[in-house]
Each structure stands twice: as structure tokens, then as C-alpha cells.
Design an enzyme around this catalytic site. Structure first.
Site, PDB file in Angstrom:
ATOM      1  N   GLU A   1       0.721  -1.120  -0.092  1.00 51.21           N
ATOM      2  CA  GLU A   1      -0.079  -0.020  -0.028  1.00 51.21           C
ATOM      3  C   GLU A   1       0.829   1.350  -0.082  1.00 51.21           C
ATOM      4  OE1 GLU A   1      -2.550  -1.203  -0.604  1.00 51.21           O
ATOM      5  OE2 GLU A   1      -2.989  -2.934   0.402  1.00 51.21           O
TER       6      GLU A   1
ATOM      7  N   ASP B   1      -1.075  -1.018 -10.400  1.00 54.09           N
ATOM      8  CA  ASP B   1      -1.094  -2.523  -9.915  1.00 54.09           C
ATOM      9  C   ASP B   1      -1.213  -3.369 -11.353  1.00 54.09           C
ATOM     10  OD1 ASP B   1      -1.572  -2.482  -7.401  1.00 54.09           O
ATOM     11  OD2 ASP B   1      -3.858  -2.239  -7.364  1.00 54.09           O
TER      12      ASP B   1
END
Length: 522
Positions: free
Chosen positions: A205, A344
Site C-alpha cells: 500500500e 497494479d
């Protein structure tokens, strides 16, 4: 002229692409609609095409194309025999679904819409070709797992591999001993898979709290990612953190959001395949985005030729955006600038069907347009380094703080994680007191289940209201495993503790090299 800029007209600085490849542990934990289906969809639509295009570019002599983060928990799934068998079955089933769509005669949908019989038949023929190509790629390169595929790209210098902690926990909220243990074991996991010990990581994260820079240095980490705001927008150079030699690289949001903005990013264009619209008769996604306010049953059929036109247009736009950003930032700072775009991996293919095609064309078009492309390691070696940075608490989540993983909506999971960590550490410390010559499989499984409990994915899914019940169930399931094994161990029922650990290991057998004896001192 070359798309995106004049041929031979070099712009200053360097562009670095970073892809974060991650899914939580889902093997043996549900199939549809959540569970293993996530893994197989991402594998088929993102991982197979990504590694295929990287191999093709490498065969053309390209090197240092991008920095690839592969989390240990995903690497474990790509190497897992059960997952490999499940993936082959999923690909074969995809081909069968495409065959059924190619001969459908009646659906009840209005003519001209994506689920009309004519549209589904065209889609079925297209999907059958894609499924056949994916199955051929899998059987040619993946039958022995993902590690050999990644290893070839690392060894040939096509990519730089970034590692990470075991099970992808939100590190700032994790007990420091577990945080250090998860990082050390995560780096060792990559080495055990023959991928070498990564010199850089993608911090889960992009989360950070003061003091983690020293932990990274002690673990041998030399570079990691932060989100742009954590560097106050000054992302044109890597920055040594907290007086160490560890370099923080920042995501350039002006460039990254050109692709990944929920409001204006490329994947939302009307020509691209719509991710959310399913035809449940054939189990395929038949529609193009069409328009953001068009209901699913009214969306237009997906048209690959139309999508290809949009891909070429968005490649041109991105290349021009990178050129302009490098030129502007180099002029502003008075030295060649670094631009880092980070995403991502699952965006490319899984979420954005045309993403792999776009990615391959971008990686070809950028150097042709005079843009130097390199990895984070290459950027560091070439002096794209600035002055010291002392980051505050941060992440790449909503608000760039910790609210997604520590806000009121997940307060119960934060409390659960803290309680499980305390239970695990207390039990393991008692069991491993003194000299421990042999592996203690009970302690190993307690730590394994603890790390699965505190995975950052569960809080994210709850905060974003995406499969929230599945996420809560998973967190509590692994917490139950920890408590059940620990209770048996602490009450002196060693045989029961061993049996329980062995039972839970049937479902959660990942990280076979995890060794509780390497847990740091109290």
C-alpha cells in the site's frame, strides 16, 4: 515522424515503469464469485499476456524495461500445484464458454445490444481465439509454475524484481517484531524460488511510518516506493530516507493518473471492453463501455477493431505526456528528471482488457520517441538521487493516509489484528524459549496464520465495500486458526496442537521456508 514525438529527438531524464503484482491468498478459500476465481481471471487476463509481451521484447534485445513487484503471497499461488491445476481447468472452461457463445441462437436481448445473439456469436469466435492462445501460452511456459517464468526475465535483465513482506500486511500497523520478520522472510522467499534476493521492495500500500527506513536498511533493502504526496510532489529524484542509504522513489501522479484516474483514465473510454457487464448465459463480458451512464443491458457490443484504434490513440497521448513531463521537470529543476509511473499489474488485462496491448506499444513507442526507459535500480545507478527525506505517516490509499486500513469502518479488524499478533508472539516466545535445534511446525503455522490474518487486503475490501463479507470471514477464519492452535499449545495439549497445525496447513501451506526460529528477540 514517430508516434509521440520526433524520431531521434531525445528528451532529458528517464522514465521508469513499476508494476505491483499482488493478490491475497485465495487457494482453497472459495471459488465463485470470490476466491480462486480472482486468481484465475487475473492470471489469464494479466499475468499470461504481461509475461508474454516482456519475453517478446526481451527477444528483440530490450532490457531494463520495468521494475516488477511480485509479492511472496502471489508467487506462492503461481507455484502452487493445486492452483496450477485449477488454472488449466479454468482456461479450458473459458474455451468451452466461448464455444457456447459462438452458437447461441436466442437470448431475449434487444438486437444491437451486447447480449443479442448476433453479438454473442461474434464475441464467441473472438474469445475462442483468445482462450486458445492463453491455453497455449500456459502449457508452453507455466506448467512448472510462475517462478521459472519470472526467473528467465530477471536473469536476462529484461526486468528488475521488487520483493515485499510475506502476506502483504499493512506494515505501519503491524507489531514491529512481526513487521521485521515478515520483511526478512519475504526477501528470503524470493531467494528460495531462485529469483535472487531483491534489492528493492514495493511496500504494501506504499505505506510508511517513521523508523521504517532503518528497518529497511537493516534488512538489506536499498529502494522502495512512496506515493507522490508523501514526497510533497517532488518525485523527480529518488531520496535517501531517515539518514540511511535506502532510496524512496515517488509515483508521479500527473503521469500515473493519465492512465489510472477513475474520472478520466484511459480504461473508461467508450471503445474499451466494459469490466462490469457480464452476460450470465455464456459467462463472458460482451459489452464495450459505451457510456458511463448507459445501463448494462443497453450497452453496445464489444468491437476489437474499434478498441485497437483507441489503444493507438492512448499510446500516442501517454508518450507525449511523458515527453512533456520530463522536459518540463528537467527545466524546472535544472537537471535531468526522473518520472516514475506505478500501477497494479492487474489493471492491465484484468480490469482494462486492452491494457497489455497498450503496455507493449508504449514500451516500444517511448524509446522510439526519444524517451529513455529504465528500472529503479538503473535510475539509482545513474545518479537520479536528491536530498534526504523524512517521510511522515502515509500510504497511496484514499486521502494518502491510513484511513482505509485504520478508519472507523475497520476498527474491529484493527483490534482483531492486534489481539492475534499478541497471542501469536506470546505463544511462540514460550515455545521457542532457550535453544531450539529443530523446526517447530506448530509455531510456524501460528505465524503463517497470523500473517494471513493481518493481510492488508481484508481491510481494503471492507473499506471499499468490495466483497466485504468475504474479507471479514477470511480475517476471522485465520484468527480462529491462530487462537485454536495457540490455546492447545499453551494448555499443554501438544498432540492436539500438532494435529491442528497440520490440519490448517492443508489449506494454508504457503511459505514453506517460514521458520519461527528467525523471529526477532522481544
Amino acid at each position: 515522424m514517430t508516434r509521440g514525438g520526433a524520431a531521434g529527438q531525445t528528451v532529458p531524464g528517464m522514465f521508469s515503469l513499476v508494476l505491483h503484482t499482488h493478490l491475497p491468498w485465495v487457494v482453497h478459500h472459495g471459488r465463485w464469485p470470490v476466491g480462486e476465481e480472482w486468481l484465475y481471471q487475473a492470471w489469464a487476463q494479466s499475468y499470461l499476456p504481461l509475461f508474454s509481451l516482456l519475453r517478446r521484447l526481451g527477444e528483440r534485445g530490450r532490457a531494463n524495461l520495468l521494475s516488477l513487484s511480485l509479492t511472496p503471497v502471489l508467487a506462492a499461488q503461481l507455484d502452487d500445484p493445486s492452483a496450477l491445476a485449477g488454472m488449466r481447468h479454468w482456461l479450458a472452461n473459458w474455451a468451452l464458454r466461448a464455444d457456447e457463445a459462438a452458437v447461441v441462437q436466442s437470448t431475449g436481448a434487444r438486437p444491437g445490444t451486447a447480449s443479442s445473439p448476433e453479438a454473442l456469436r461474434r464475441l464467441g469466435a473472438h474469445e475462442r481465439r483468445e482462450a486458445g492462445a492463453a491455453l497455449a501460452e500456459f502449457e508452453s511456459n507455466w506448467l512448472h509454475g510462475g517462478s521459472p517464468v519470472v526467473r528467465d526475465l530477471v536473469d536476462s535483465g529484461v526486468i528488475e524484481l521488487l520483493g515485499g513482506p510475506l502476506a502483504h500486511s499493512f506494515s505501519p500497523l503491524l507489531h514491529p517484531r512481526l513487521r521485521e520478520f515478515a520483511l526478512r522472510e519475504g526477501l528470503a522467499d524470493a531467494q528460495a524460488r531462485g529469483l535472487g534476493r531483491p534489492g528493492g521492495i514495493w511496500a504494501p500500500e506504499c505505506a510508511f511510518t517513521p523508523g521504517m527506513g532503518a528497518e529497511y536498511a537493516q534488512a538489506g533493502v536499498r529502494r522502495f516506493l512512496l506515493d507522490g504526496p508523501a514526497m510533497h510532489g517532488e518525485t523527480t529524484l529518488a531520496r535517501p530516507v531517515e539518514g540511511t542509504d535506502v532510496l524512496a522513489f515517488g509515483r508521479d501522479l500527473a503521469v500515473t493518473y493519465r492512465v489510472w484516474s477513475p474520472k478520466s483514465g484511459y480504461p473508461g473510454d467508450g471503445a474499451y471492453r466494459d469490466f462490469h457487464t457480464y452476460d450470465h448465459l455464456v459467462g463472458l463480458k460482451p459489452a464495450r463501455v459505451t457510456g458511463h451512464h448507459v445501463p448494462g443491458e443497453e450497452k453496445a457490443p464489444y468491437d476489437p477493431a474499434r478498441a485497437q484504434i483507441a489503444v493507438r490513440r492512448d499510446v500516442d497521448d501517454f508518450v507525449q505526456t511523458v515527453r512533456e513531463r520530463l522536459s518540463a521537470e528537467s527545466a524546472r529543476t535544472g537537471r535531468p528528471a526522473l518520472v516514475v509511473a506505478a500501477f497494479d499489474t492487474e489493471l492491465f488485462g484484468h480490469w482494462w482488457h486492452e491494457g497489455p496491448q497498450w503496455l507493449e506499444q508504449v514500451l516500444t513507442a517511448l524509446p522510439a520517441a526519444g524517451v529513455r526507459v529504465g528500472t529503479l535500480a538503473e535510475a539509482a545507478a545513474n545518479g537520479f538521487v536528491g536530498e534526504r527525506l523524512d517521510p511522515a505517516d502515509c500510504s497511496w490509499g484514499s486521502g494518502k493516509d491510513w484511513r482505509v486500513w485504520s478508519g472507523p469502518q475497520v476498527a474491529d479488524l484493527v483490534e482483531l489484528n492486534a489481539d492475534v499478533a499478541e497471542t501469536a508472539l506470546r505463544t511462540v516466545d514460550k515455545r521457542l524459549a532457550g535453544t531450539q535445534l529443530f523446526r517447530d511446525r506448530v509455531s510456524d503455522q501460528i505465524l503463517r496464520e497470523t500473517l494471513l490474518t493481518v493481510a492488508s487486503d481484508w481491510a481494503f475490501l471492507v473499506s471499499k465495500d468490495t466483497a466485504a463479507q468475504y474479507a471479514r470471514d477470511r480475517a476471522h477464519l485465520h484468527a480462529h486458526a491462530v487462537r485454536e492452535i495457540a490455546q492447545a499449545a499453551e494448555s499443554g495439549h501438544e498432540g492436539k496442537a500438532v494435529r491442528l497445525a497440520q490440519g490448517w496447513n492443508i489449506a494454508d501451506s504457503l511459505f514453506g521456508q517460514l521458520d519461527a526460529r528467525r523471529l526477532g528477540p522481544r
